[in-house]
Write an enzyme that holds these catalytic residues in place. Sequence first.
Site, PDB file in Angstrom:
ATOM      1  CG  LEU A 172      -1.983  -1.073   1.300  1.00 47.31           C
ATOM      2  CD1 LEU A 172      -2.650  -1.070   2.662  1.00 47.31           C
ATOM      3  CD2 LEU A 172      -3.012  -0.868   0.205  1.00 47.31           C
TER       4      LEU A 172
ATOM      5  CG  ASP B  30       7.036  10.858   8.884  1.00 53.71           C
ATOM      6  OD1 ASP B  30       7.113   9.701   8.437  1.00 53.71           O
ATOM      7  OD2 ASP B  30       7.299  11.866   8.202  1.00 53.71           O
TER       8      ASP B  30
ATOM      9  CE  LYS C  68       5.000   1.900   8.731  1.00 53.02           C
ATOM     10  NZ  LYS C  68       4.514   3.143   8.180  1.00 53.02           N
TER      11      LYS C  68
ATOM     12  CB  SER D 251       6.871  -1.601   3.211  1.00 53.78           C
ATOM     13  OG  SER D 251       8.134  -1.166   2.788  1.00 53.78           O
TER      14      SER D 251
END
Length: 801
Positions: free
Chosen positions: A518, A635, A540, A525
């Site tokens: 995704l 982030d 994840k 990732s």
Amino acid sequence: MAMALAMASCSSATSFLLLSFSLSLSLLSFTSAATSTDTISAQHSLTGKQTITSGNGTFVLGFFTPPGSGGNYYIGIWYGKISVLNPVWVANRVTPVTDPTTSELKISGDGKLVLLNQFKSIIWSTNVTTFSFYNSTIVAVILDTGNLQLRDESNSSLIFWQSFDHPTDTWLPGAKIGFNKLTSTAQRLTSWKNKIDPSPGLLTLQSDPTGATSQYFLLWNSSKEYWTSGIWDGDIFTSVPEMRWRGVFNFAFINNTEETYFTYATNNPNLKIRFVIDSESGQMLSWMWMENTQSWMLFWAMPRFSCSVYASCGPFGSCSDMRSPSCSCVRGYSVRSQNEWDLGDRSAGCERVTPLQCEQNANNTEKDGFFEMPNIKLPDNPNTLATAGSREGCELACLNNCSCSAYSYNGSGCFVWHGGLLNLKEQYNQSDAGTLYLRLAASELKSSERNKERVVSLVIIGAVVLAIFFSGVPAILIVVKKRENKRIIDKAKAMQSRLVSFTYSELQQATRKFSTKLGGGGFGSVFKGLFPGSIDIAVKKLEGLYQGEKQFRAEVSTLGAIQHVNLIRLLGFCSQGTKKLLVYEFMPSGSLADQLFHSNSNVLDWKTRYQIAIGTARGLAYLHEQCRDNIIHCDIKPENILLDDALVPKVADFGLAKLVGRNFSKVLTTIRGSRGYIAPEWISGMPITTKVDVYSYGMMLFEIISGKRNLMYKGESSFEFFPLVATNKLVIGDVKSLLDQRLEGKANSEEFEIACKLACWCIQDDESSRPKMSQIVQALEGNLDVVIPPVPRSLQVLNKS
Ligand SMILES: *[C@@H]1O[C@H](CO)[C@@H](O)[C@H](O)[C@H]1NC(C)=O
Ligand SMILES: *[C@@H]1O[C@H](CO)[C@@H](O)[C@H](O)[C@H]1NC(C)=O
Ligand SMILES: *[C@@H]1O[C@H](CO)[C@@H](O)[C@H](O)[C@H]1NC(C)=O
Ligand SMILES: *[C@@H]1O[C@H](CO)[C@@H](O)[C@H](O)[C@H]1NC(C)=O
Ligand SMILES: *[C@@H]1O[C@H](CO)[C@@H](O)[C@H](O)[C@H]1NC(C)=O
Ligand SMILES: *[C@@H]1O[C@H](CO)[C@@H](O)[C@H](O)[C@H]1NC(C)=O
Ligand SMILES: *[C@@H]1O[C@H](CO)[C@@H](O)[C@H](O)[C@H]1NC(C)=O
Ligand SMILES: *[C@@H]1O[C@H](CO)[C@@H](O)[C@H](O)[C@H]1NC(C)=O
Ligand SMILES: *[C@@H]1O[C@H](CO)[C@@H](O)[C@H](O)[C@H]1NC(C)=O
Ligand SMILES: *[C@@H]1O[C@H](CO)[C@@H](O)[C@H](O)[C@H]1NC(C)=O
């Protein structure tokens, strides 16, 4: 500067551009003779208005004079086709000629390139031994790279000397900065002395002189290091992660038996790019030529703040990054050489206005006193460490010697300075800060009104009654979700706690061996997965995580306990040896980035965007202010804001910074594409607070407004930095044009203005000027009035002239 801003803001060009620091040099000849050549040979020397031009016309070499230099002429290389004139190389830096028409640049009888003044004496020379093949001669050729080569006429690879090996203050693509091991010579950049004097100033950029490491340094007076690039890791310098910048450059660090150097190339040969060590700010600045506006755009500066430059304000000068201009004299002192100071050379600093009582020529009879300067970075290397048991004793020690200019007492140690005080910084909140007592004549101490700092803040109007936004309907949603989760859990695995521990093979199966990716981020990732019962999940795979099992489980269960409608829900995890995975609910509408930037037919309308902005702010406010551990996300970017099928935003990847812990900085350097969202204090290595998220949120808010990436590399040589456009338009009250054009003006103008102003507040350089996330929520909800923000200093800096 204000004028430059206003002027630029008024320009109708769609991409706002900076008027760069350019000398607007008056050249002897800009339109040179039609018979332009690129070569100086024995038959063809250069004098007066003559120039030589590189093959494509990119660079020109000839005499130029900086305006205001009193008619000093230099041999230099500058850009040929552009309207602004910037010398990129200067031959006779310290030995100008006064009459170019009788001066001459020529190939001497012994094959050197020499500059003769009007008295025919050599004032500059390439000073290398050359030889030519039979029937050939030595020539000097200007290349399209900006390199001037002294070489054999018939064999162009027989190069004896080139300007790229002797750079001045500018580093062009293809040139090397480094060290030649065979000749023991270094290629380093040295600033001009000031705006109009190309003779070497105090600042240099050079490689590690010991050759042991791959670092580069900015040095003051060849001795004091004020910035380092960090080690080359094969991809970037560790302190310059923004080197991955949008793939414009190819950088290379070479270390072989002959030389070690660093060089770069641009992917597009038509781009005009130069790195310059700026004499005024002391920063390394990178400029790019913008064809559409015919001006230079600044796109990088290091160190980020000019007060990081060592002794940038000279002796008795004091620096503050909160002020513009940043240098001023300390109390009781005035600029020593106004002319040099105005030209950007502050190395002479400031001098005492009223003589001290102890000085012989002084008529004042009152005893000298001291002016207290709190919260200041103390000058380096105190001359004396006097023995004194108290501040009074320390003061006395200073008073007893007329050459003593200041003292500081830290509770146990007494520091005394004689002569000039260097590298003073104000409002310096670090461990080496202290209170400096500056010695002044008694009369200087009498008038003591203090400069008031301009304080900008959000103004609250009325009482703010805040509904607790994660109660009510959202709470019901959470309950529902819990039920759903329970189903997943039941089917996937027997439940031990609310958070499910999966085995690696279970997740492997659910994701069909991680076949559908995704996306990816700084922490790993993400893959799509499916649990029995058609329950979509996102898995994840964490990277760069070396935590032990126990600690990982503890952290994950903390994260699992966090529930908020605007935060993505963690369903489970896997921890098997080094394999660490997190299982999340799947978000069918993808990320905000997908919705904003991918030009599909459905453009997010303004109402939805505004709701996404509010929801995201609520999620972050919860992380920052309501939940137990005050989590900093670290982030925030459109990729990490996921949308459910009703386009309700959910902040993803929260807490991962904490999870990764010590390794985070390492992981951070591998984050691609996030740079534009990272707050300056973080890049500069200062401790970070929740305000780094506010900064990133602001950057993201600009993108929500414009529907575009903030930094657009538009191919060719065209760039646009939207926050700069926006903040400048805000100041002059012209914001309408900022709205995503695809919305055709359909937006609630009140909400739109709030969003614009808030975004600008969020990206203020000073963390304390940025609002808190809860204030952002209030403002977006219309419960907090937002005043017009100032243009952030780091953006203002770009307008420096
Ligand atoms: C110079 O011109 C040639 C041919 O027109 C072109 O291929 C080359 O890329 C140009 N070089 C530069 C530096 O502009
Ligand atoms: C030229 O080189 C010689 C010997 O290396 C040196 O003594 C002289 O100072 C140099 N002259 C200049 C102008 O650099
Ligand atoms: C040397 O140069 C002269 C004049 O350019 C030319 O006539 C002669 O043929 C050349 N000789 C050789 C060996 O190239
Ligand atoms: C040109 O110079 C290079 C470097 O010295 C040499 O290797 C090469 O043989 C020369 N070529 C010719 C045609 O003389
Ligand atoms: C360059 O290579 C030499 C020899 O291999 C090595 O000693 C030196 O440390 C290297 N320098 C850098 C900066 O990597
Ligand atoms: C730079 O250093 C030299 C010697 O290292 C010293 O003589 C000179 O005064 C210094 N310059 C300044 C501006 O301090
Ligand atoms: C000091 O005082 C004397 C006498 O009053 C006067 O002549 C002299 O100019 C004064 N000097 C200074 C530096 O003010
Ligand atoms: C004052 O301090 C300077 C520097 O430490 C020293 O050289 C000088 O001798 C001192 N003068 C007196 C009178 O103590
Ligand atoms: C004060 O300075 C002395 C000398 O550098 C140092 O040993 C001492 O730890 C300092 N004390 C405090 C409280 O910082
Ligand atoms: C520095 O710290 C002091 C006390 O902690 C605080 O009052 C002041 O506002 C801070 N200054 C800056 C510029 O952060």
